[in-house]
Design an enzyme around this catalytic site. Structure first.
Site, mmCIF file in Angstrom:
data_model
loop_
_atom_site.group_PDB
_atom_site.id
_atom_site.type_symbol
_atom_site.label_atom_id
_atom_site.label_comp_id
_atom_site.label_asym_id
_atom_site.label_seq_id
_atom_site.Cartn_x
_atom_site.Cartn_y
_atom_site.Cartn_z
ATOM 1 N N HIS A 1 8.290 1.368 -10.190
ATOM 2 C CA HIS A 1 7.100 0.908 -9.485
ATOM 3 C C HIS A 1 5.855 1.281 -10.279
ATOM 4 C CE1 HIS A 1 8.238 4.888 -7.949
ATOM 5 N NE2 HIS A 1 6.963 5.113 -7.685
ATOM 6 N N ASN B 1 5.412 6.284 -13.319
ATOM 7 C CA ASN B 1 6.014 7.611 -13.431
ATOM 8 C C ASN B 1 7.498 7.390 -13.712
ATOM 9 O OD1 ASN B 1 3.564 8.806 -12.696
ATOM 10 N ND2 ASN B 1 4.075 8.721 -10.538
ATOM 11 N N GLU C 1 9.443 9.801 -7.919
ATOM 12 C CA GLU C 1 10.061 10.265 -6.679
ATOM 13 C C GLU C 1 11.027 9.248 -6.091
ATOM 14 O OE1 GLU C 1 6.830 11.379 -4.109
ATOM 15 O OE2 GLU C 1 6.215 13.018 -5.423
ATOM 16 N N ARG D 1 0.826 -1.201 0.000
ATOM 17 C CA ARG D 1 0.000 0.000 0.000
ATOM 18 C C ARG D 1 0.864 1.257 0.000
ATOM 19 N NH1 ARG D 1 -4.784 -1.776 -0.270
ATOM 20 N NH2 ARG D 1 -5.396 -3.638 0.855
ATOM 21 N N ASP D 2 0.453 2.239 -0.804
ATOM 22 C CA ASP D 2 1.131 3.530 -0.840
ATOM 23 C C ASP D 2 0.873 4.253 0.482
ATOM 24 O OD1 ASP D 2 1.493 6.492 -1.465
ATOM 25 O OD2 ASP D 2 2.054 5.613 -3.387
ATOM 26 N N ILE D 3 1.885 4.912 1.034
ATOM 27 C CA ILE D 3 1.708 5.596 2.315
ATOM 28 C C ILE D 3 0.970 6.929 2.165
ATOM 29 C CG2 ILE D 3 3.698 4.486 3.402
ATOM 30 C CD1 ILE D 3 5.208 7.168 3.010
#
Length: 115
Positions: A99, A86, A94, A30-32
């Site tokens: 990913h 991205n 980032e 899960r993305d934070i």
């Protein structure tokens, strides 16, 4: 593994993450800072800086896409979802370990915000 890479450290278990799905070659967590009700990152275990580097390893690329599809199934994203890579600074990357963002769970609106 690159010692300074956040995602390599997650793969190694040095940094905690909420794991959604794991295979021998991928980890999904899960993305934070989620941007949708479902926002899961899918990464290859092997370090590849970006999607261009991942393209040089077709087997790893296929594994990431298969894991993204499995995440969508696990998360019940039957109404649709997006898989987003991205790449580079202008692409919004980032963390420089490739990913895939699997996002869904609600209508997502237009692909890009209008300037």
């Amino acid at each position: 593994m690159e010692n300074s890479c956040l995602f390599c450290r997650i793969v190694a278990g040095e940094i905690p993450a909420t794991i959604v799905h794991r295979t021998a070659t991928t980890v999904a967590f899960r993305d934070i800072d989620p941007k949708a009700p479902t926002h899961v990152l899918v990464i290859p275990v092997a370090h590849h800086a970006d999607v261009t580097a991942l393209a040089g390893d077709p087997s790893a690329a296929a594994d990431v896409l298969a894991a993204a599809a499995k995440v969508a199934e696990i998360e019940g994203l039957d109404d649709g979802f997006r898989v987003i890579f991205n790449t580079g600074a202008h692409g919004g990357q980032e963390v420089f370990h490739v990913h895939a963002h699997v996002v869904g769970g609600a209508p997502l609106g237009p692909m890009l915000a209008r300037p």
